[in-house]
Design a protein around this motif. Sequence first.
Motif, PDB file in Angstrom:
ATOM      1  N   PHE A  12       0.803  -1.221   0.000  1.00  0.00           N
ATOM      2  CA  PHE A  12       0.000   0.000   0.000  1.00  0.00           C
ATOM      3  C   PHE A  12       0.834   1.269   0.000  1.00  0.00           C
ATOM      4  N   GLU A  45      -8.015   4.589  -8.005  1.00  0.00           N
ATOM      5  CA  GLU A  45      -8.911   3.505  -7.564  1.00  0.00           C
ATOM      6  C   GLU A  45      -8.472   2.174  -8.204  1.00  0.00           C
ATOM      7  N   GLN A  99      -8.805  -1.072   6.441  1.00  0.00           N
ATOM      8  CA  GLN A  99      -8.033  -0.200   7.342  1.00  0.00           C
ATOM      9  C   GLN A  99      -7.339   0.933   6.588  1.00  0.00           C
ATOM     10  N   MET A 100      -7.103   0.713   5.291  1.00  0.00           N
ATOM     11  CA  MET A 100      -6.465   1.754   4.496  1.00  0.00           C
ATOM     12  C   MET A 100      -7.489   2.780   3.998  1.00  0.00           C
ATOM     13  N   GLY A 101      -8.751   2.584   4.346  1.00  0.00           N
ATOM     14  CA  GLY A 101      -9.770   3.561   3.956  1.00  0.00           C
ATOM     15  C   GLY A 101     -10.490   3.207   2.674  1.00  0.00           C
ATOM     16  N   PHE A 102     -10.313   1.943   2.230  1.00  0.00           N
ATOM     17  CA  PHE A 102     -10.991   1.495   1.006  1.00  0.00           C
ATOM     18  C   PHE A 102     -11.825   0.261   1.328  1.00  0.00           C
ATOM     19  N   ALA A 104     -15.075  -0.401   0.341  1.00  0.00           N
ATOM     20  CA  ALA A 104     -16.508  -0.188   0.550  1.00  0.00           C
ATOM     21  C   ALA A 104     -17.309  -0.496  -0.712  1.00  0.00           C
ATOM     22  N   MET A 106     -16.710   0.693  -3.814  1.00  0.00           N
ATOM     23  CA  MET A 106     -16.914   1.896  -4.632  1.00  0.00           C
ATOM     24  C   MET A 106     -15.835   2.083  -5.682  1.00  0.00           C
ATOM     25  N   GLY A 107     -14.824   1.221  -5.683  1.00  0.00           N
ATOM     26  CA  GLY A 107     -13.698   1.390  -6.606  1.00  0.00           C
ATOM     27  C   GLY A 107     -14.115   1.338  -8.063  1.00  0.00           C
TER      28      GLY A 107
END
Lengths: 139, 114
Positions: A12, A45, A99-102, A104, A106-107
């Motif tokens: 990441f 994304e 945890q990295m904020g992705f 959900a 939505m990519g």
Amino acid sequence: MVFRYELEGGNFSKAGHASSEIKKTLKQLSVDPRIIKRIVVALYEAEVNVVAHAWKGEVLAEVEANQITLTLRDEGPGIPDIPLAMQEGYSTASPAVRQMGFGAGMGLPNMKKNVDELEIESRVGVGTNVRMVTRFSGE
Amino acid sequence: MKIQQIREFTEAALVCGETNREKEVLSGFASDLMSDVLRLDTGDVLLITGLCNLQTIRTAEMAEVSCILFVRGKKITPEMIELANENRMVLMTTEYSMFRAAGELYLNGLAPVY
């Protein structure tokens, strides 16, 4: 002009590197900042998707006078059901990705929203190819 | 709203971006989900977030967000500061929760994105 960047599954800290470089290049070419934003959001994304799901991959960016074609090829698990994956909210992301904020779901919808053309080909257990085209002149 | 005002209303410390302290934001957006941040199509936004890692800064870079307020006393790493400086961003940190930070800023006139 063709640019190539490598992507590493699970790394990441490097996700977003290609997007950042492409952003600088497009700025130098004086592409409309609103179009640059759409391109780099979609690419970012897509980079996160490869890092989150695949083992390794690459980004090829072909910049022409009036458009950019971004191709992401990865070696990874592939996508068994592409229409399902395109649905907003559907995700197979790991807790680490969340945890990295992705993660959900939505990519892929965000990518589709921001490019003029999106094509996805995938083979389960082999990998996924994503091709995105954006014209600089707007819609 | 000016950076200095954001700091006063949320008792925030400035982590980097000293040279951009005169910068102003027109609206605020609070989220820990980066894909939501990437959907913003507004300029001059303050991002209020509790997600504190390198991807927060990368997301801000792509979304053209140049001011970030980290809530819940999150610790910002040197790598984050380096990337933020490259992109001329202002990073701030407050002990307030996201709810309280957003509430204080809203009460004091910072507009929502939507």
